[in-house]
Design a protein around this motif. Structure first.
Motif, PDB file in Angstrom:
ATOM      1  N   SER A 195      63.990   6.289  60.380  1.00 19.49           N
ATOM      2  CA  SER A 195      62.990   6.884  60.718  1.00 19.49           C
ATOM      3  C   SER A 195      61.723   7.113  59.837  1.00 19.49           C
ATOM      4  O   SER A 195      60.370   6.761  60.388  1.00 19.49           O
ATOM      5  N   PRO A 196      61.718   7.520  58.659  1.00 21.86           N
ATOM      6  CA  PRO A 196      60.765   7.455  57.829  1.00 21.86           C
ATOM      7  C   PRO A 196      60.453   5.880  57.455  1.00 21.86           C
ATOM      8  O   PRO A 196      58.880   5.798  57.413  1.00 21.86           O
ATOM      9  N   ILE A 197      61.117   4.780  57.351  1.00 22.11           N
ATOM     10  CA  ILE A 197      60.502   3.613  57.171  1.00 22.11           C
ATOM     11  C   ILE A 197      59.704   3.140  58.328  1.00 22.11           C
ATOM     12  O   ILE A 197      58.776   2.667  58.065  1.00 22.11           O
ATOM     13  N   ASN A 198      60.311   3.333  59.487  1.00 19.98           N
ATOM     14  CA  ASN A 198      59.513   2.709  60.738  1.00 19.98           C
ATOM     15  C   ASN A 198      58.063   3.478  60.623  1.00 19.98           C
ATOM     16  O   ASN A 198      56.983   2.964  60.967  1.00 19.98           O
ATOM     17  N   SER A 199      58.005   4.846  60.320  1.00 20.71           N
ATOM     18  CA  SER A 199      56.899   5.571  60.202  1.00 20.71           C
ATOM     19  C   SER A 199      55.884   4.987  58.984  1.00 20.71           C
ATOM     20  O   SER A 199      54.640   4.811  59.439  1.00 20.71           O
ATOM     21  N   ILE A 200      56.538   4.490  57.746  1.00 22.61           N
ATOM     22  CA  ILE A 200      55.554   3.978  56.858  1.00 22.61           C
ATOM     23  C   ILE A 200      55.238   2.435  57.280  1.00 22.61           C
ATOM     24  O   ILE A 200      54.092   2.403  57.072  1.00 22.61           O
ATOM     25  N   ILE A 201      56.058   1.981  57.906  1.00 27.12           N
ATOM     26  CA  ILE A 201      55.529   0.518  58.399  1.00 27.12           C
ATOM     27  C   ILE A 201      54.351   0.820  59.526  1.00 27.12           C
ATOM     28  O   ILE A 201      53.299  -0.041  59.445  1.00 27.12           O
ATOM     29  N   SER A 202      54.487   1.619  60.411  1.00 26.29           N
ATOM     30  CA  SER A 202      53.314   1.745  61.430  1.00 26.29           C
ATOM     31  C   SER A 202      52.160   2.509  60.600  1.00 26.29           C
ATOM     32  O   SER A 202      51.143   1.750  60.977  1.00 26.29           O
ATOM     33  N   LEU A 203      52.287   3.183  59.763  1.00 29.59           N
ATOM     34  CA  LEU A 203      50.833   3.586  58.940  1.00 29.59           C
ATOM     35  C   LEU A 203      50.298   2.393  58.078  1.00 29.59           C
ATOM     36  O   LEU A 203      49.047   2.182  57.989  1.00 29.59           O
ATOM     37  N   ALA A 204      51.178   1.625  57.531  1.00 31.60           N
ATOM     38  CA  ALA A 204      50.955   0.481  56.805  1.00 31.60           C
ATOM     39  C   ALA A 204      50.025  -0.569  57.566  1.00 31.60           C
ATOM     40  O   ALA A 204      48.910  -1.144  57.339  1.00 31.60           O
ATOM     41  N   GLN A 205      50.886  -0.908  58.854  1.00 32.68           N
ATOM     42  CA  GLN A 205      49.952  -1.847  59.853  1.00 32.68           C
ATOM     43  C   GLN A 205      48.716  -1.298  60.366  1.00 32.68           C
ATOM     44  O   GLN A 205      47.880  -2.045  60.559  1.00 32.68           O
ATOM     45  N   LEU A 206      48.571   0.250  60.459  1.00 34.93           N
ATOM     46  CA  LEU A 206      47.458   0.670  61.104  1.00 34.93           C
ATOM     47  C   LEU A 206      46.327   0.672  59.855  1.00 34.93           C
ATOM     48  O   LEU A 206      45.006   0.199  60.022  1.00 34.93           O
ATOM     49  N   LEU A 207      46.572   0.700  58.646  1.00 38.62           N
ATOM     50  CA  LEU A 207      45.875   0.591  57.491  1.00 38.62           C
ATOM     51  C   LEU A 207      45.401  -0.751  57.623  1.00 38.62           C
ATOM     52  O   LEU A 207      44.200  -1.069  57.103  1.00 38.62           O
ATOM     53  N   GLU A 208      46.375  -1.919  57.554  1.00 35.57           N
ATOM     54  CA  GLU A 208      46.035  -3.314  57.383  1.00 35.57           C
ATOM     55  C   GLU A 208      44.970  -3.742  58.548  1.00 35.57           C
ATOM     56  O   GLU A 208      44.197  -4.571  58.180  1.00 35.57           O
ATOM     57  N   SER A 209      45.216  -3.114  59.515  1.00 40.00           N
ATOM     58  CA  SER A 209      44.382  -3.497  60.848  1.00 40.00           C
ATOM     59  C   SER A 209      42.820  -2.857  60.651  1.00 40.00           C
ATOM     60  O   SER A 209      41.890  -3.237  61.538  1.00 40.00           O
ATOM     61  N   GLN A 210      42.481  -2.252  59.729  1.00 46.13           N
ATOM     62  CA  GLN A 210      41.167  -1.392  59.505  1.00 46.13           C
ATOM     63  C   GLN A 210      40.307  -2.469  59.204  1.00 46.13           C
ATOM     64  O   GLN A 210      40.603  -3.298  58.059  1.00 46.13           O
ATOM     65  N   PRO A 211      39.212  -2.811  59.777  1.00 44.72           N
ATOM     66  CA  PRO A 211      37.973  -3.770  59.597  1.00 44.72           C
ATOM     67  C   PRO A 211      37.308  -3.532  58.013  1.00 44.72           C
ATOM     68  O   PRO A 211      36.894  -4.662  57.482  1.00 44.72           O
ATOM     69  N   HIS A 212      37.190  -2.454  57.792  1.00 46.42           N
ATOM     70  CA  HIS A 212      36.357  -2.052  56.564  1.00 46.42           C
ATOM     71  C   HIS A 212      36.947  -1.804  55.360  1.00 46.42           C
ATOM     72  O   HIS A 212      36.434  -1.770  54.175  1.00 46.42           O
ATOM     73  N   ILE A 213      38.594  -2.070  54.996  1.00 44.62           N
ATOM     74  CA  ILE A 213      39.165  -1.779  53.726  1.00 44.62           C
ATOM     75  C   ILE A 213      39.147  -3.136  53.087  1.00 44.62           C
ATOM     76  O   ILE A 213      38.672  -4.194  53.357  1.00 44.62           O
ATOM     77  N   ASP A 214      39.154  -2.861  51.610  1.00 44.78           N
ATOM     78  CA  ASP A 214      39.144  -4.088  50.648  1.00 44.78           C
ATOM     79  C   ASP A 214      40.076  -4.779  50.627  1.00 44.78           C
ATOM     80  O   ASP A 214      41.379  -4.536  51.345  1.00 44.78           O
ATOM     81  N   THR A 215      39.897  -5.774  50.021  1.00 39.21           N
ATOM     82  CA  THR A 215      41.212  -7.022  49.988  1.00 39.21           C
ATOM     83  C   THR A 215      42.551  -6.426  49.153  1.00 39.21           C
ATOM     84  O   THR A 215      43.499  -6.685  49.550  1.00 39.21           O
ATOM     85  N   GLU A 216      42.152  -5.547  48.108  1.00 42.72           N
ATOM     86  CA  GLU A 216      43.378  -5.365  47.286  1.00 42.72           C
ATOM     87  C   GLU A 216      44.061  -4.254  48.280  1.00 42.72           C
ATOM     88  O   GLU A 216      45.184  -4.148  48.211  1.00 42.72           O
ATOM     89  N   THR A 217      43.448  -3.260  48.876  1.00 40.14           N
ATOM     90  CA  THR A 217      44.269  -2.310  49.727  1.00 40.14           C
ATOM     91  C   THR A 217      44.922  -3.082  51.011  1.00 40.14           C
ATOM     92  O   THR A 217      45.983  -2.808  51.266  1.00 40.14           O
ATOM     93  N   ARG A 218      44.216  -4.182  51.497  1.00 35.95           N
ATOM     94  CA  ARG A 218      44.965  -4.761  52.587  1.00 35.95           C
ATOM     95  C   ARG A 218      46.195  -5.495  51.976  1.00 35.95           C
ATOM     96  O   ARG A 218      47.146  -5.652  52.774  1.00 35.95           O
ATOM     97  N   SER A 219      46.061  -6.102  51.046  1.00 41.24           N
ATOM     98  CA  SER A 219      47.410  -6.825  50.255  1.00 41.24           C
ATOM     99  C   SER A 219      48.403  -5.871  49.874  1.00 41.24           C
ATOM    100  O   SER A 219      49.593  -6.053  50.098  1.00 41.24           O
ATOM    101  N   PHE A 220      47.951  -4.706  49.435  1.00 38.19           N
ATOM    102  CA  PHE A 220      48.615  -3.589  49.215  1.00 38.19           C
ATOM    103  C   PHE A 220      49.571  -3.066  50.505  1.00 38.19           C
ATOM    104  O   PHE A 220      50.790  -2.793  50.552  1.00 38.19           O
TER     105      PHE A 220
END
Length: 395
Positions: A195-220
């Motif tokens: 349950s928490p892992i799936n939440s983490i994956i969803s949040l990370a995917q949401l973060l990765e999809s943001q257009p204005h984040i820097d390369t290091e954050t996207r890689s993270f």
């Protein structure tokens, strides 16, 4: 008539007798045969294999009589269990002060002659006797006495075999209960972790999809997603391992090997860098489909995961004998050192020098399922030139 004294370790003796769980059990051929042999060897009309509890002499096996038990206080055997010698012989009970006026010496089938041997277990407890009886004065020779003693040893072996089976069944039941508790715990932990892992994956995917984040954050964020999926795969592998015991309860079905392999490849969804060579001609086999699928999924995923080449080649082959189906899964990976080829099938075993990470569960699961299906699994490999896994399923 004189009543026999109790053995000095009477309480412990009775406790030992209870541990064998022999009293009031149904007749068994092995004990009946021993009573019959005793009667014939000693030329007596009656023979008994008896156990003595607090109040009675209970017959496990008899020859020549139909009785099931006798009050301990009048049983000749109650004297035998405290007798100093290996065998107690009473040639004429009517002339023996211990048995004069005893009900056992009266009636139409009296105990006049008696010869009894103690049944002594490995801990030294006298549990009962094996004895022969005649309704008139008689005697036995040294050879007959020796055989009677040997038959008593066989009774003890049967008893101890029975006790060992009782202990083994208790251990099996205990292990089964522990396994079921562990299985429930595993399912609960898996649910709580996923349950928490799936939440983490969803949040990370949401973060990765943001257009204005820097390369290091996207890689993270990408690494978080990758780690999350690896962890869910790991949890799934543990669940698969514990659920595999239930596969043996499934019914066998007719299945096309080609269709089974295509279904598995669609499920795994390998990258374009993987090339598969399946058996040239399709065959239909009679197996537990879920078991076969689990084996093939784990072996194919194992080949893909550990391949160190730009292009992964996996070839699946099949043949059969009168008794077995045999599958071969060959890859072009790094191969496995000879010293590691047995180790890889151990639960939670991983090879530390591999660049890729694995759970150490997949091949253990394969071995477990294959052996439950009456087969074997092995690997042949030359380091640097890939390996071939062979497994068989009993028809």
């Amino acid at each position: 008539m004189i009543h026999a004294e109790n053995p000095i370790n009477e309480i412990e003796r009775l406790e030992a007798l209870v541990r064998y769980d022999i009293l009031d059990t149904d007749p068994e051929k092995e004990y009946d045969d021993i009573a019959r042999i005793a009667a014939h060897v000693c030329n007596m009309p009656v023979a008994m294999v008896s156990f003595i509890d607090e109040t009675r002499k209970w017959y496990k096996a008899t020859f020549g009589i139909a009785s099931k038990e006798m009050a301990r206080e009048i049983a000749v055997c109650s004297h035998t269990i405290v007798y100093d010698e290996e065998i107690m012989v009473v040639e004429d009970a009517r002339k023996d002060v211990r048995f004069i006026d005893s009900p056992a010496t009266q009636g139409s089938t009296p105990t006049i002659f008696y010869a009894g041997v103690k049944l002594v277990d490995s801990e030294g407890f006298v549990l009962g006797t094996i004895c022969v009886v005649d309704h008139k004065p008689n005697t036995i020779n040294d050879r007959q006495s020796e055989i009677l003693h040997s038959l008593g040893n066989q009774v003890i072996k049967l008893l101890e075999h029975r006790r060992n089976n009782i202990l083994l069944n208790k251990i099996k039941q205990h292990v089964k209960m522990q396994y079921e508790e562990l299985e429930k715990f595993t399912y609960a932990v898996a649910h709580d972790i996923n349950s928490p892992i799936n939440s983490i994956i969803s949040l990370a995917q949401l973060l990765e999809s943001q257009p204005h984040i820097d390369t290091e954050t996207r890689s993270f964020a990408s690494k978080m997603i990758d780690s999350g999926y690896k962890l869910t795969d790991y949890v799934s592998s543990i669940l698969d391992y514990y659920k595999s015991d239930k596969l043996s309860t499934h019914k066998k079905e007719e299945v096309s090997v080609h269709s089974s392999l295509k279904k598995i490849l669609a499920l795994i969804d390998p990258q374009d860098s993987c090339e598969f060579r399946l058996l040239k001609e399709d065959v239909t086999i009679h197996v537990r489909v879920a078991a076969l699928d689990q084996i093939l999924i784990n072996l194919i995923k194992n080949a893909i995961t550990h391949c160190d080449k730009k292009k992964t080649f996996i070839e699946v082959d099949f043949n059969e004998s009168d008794s077995f189906y045999t599958f071969s899964i060959q890859d072009n990976g790094p191969g496995i050192d000879l010293n590691d080829q047995e180790k890889i099938f151990g639960f939670m075993e991983t090879l530390q020098h591999r660049n890729t990470s694995g759970s150490g569960i997949g091949l253990a699961l394969v071995k477990k399922i294959v052996e439950k299906e009456g087969g074997t699994v092995s690997v042949a490999s030359t380091p640097g030139k890939g390996c071939t896994f062979h497994f068989t399923l009993r028809k």
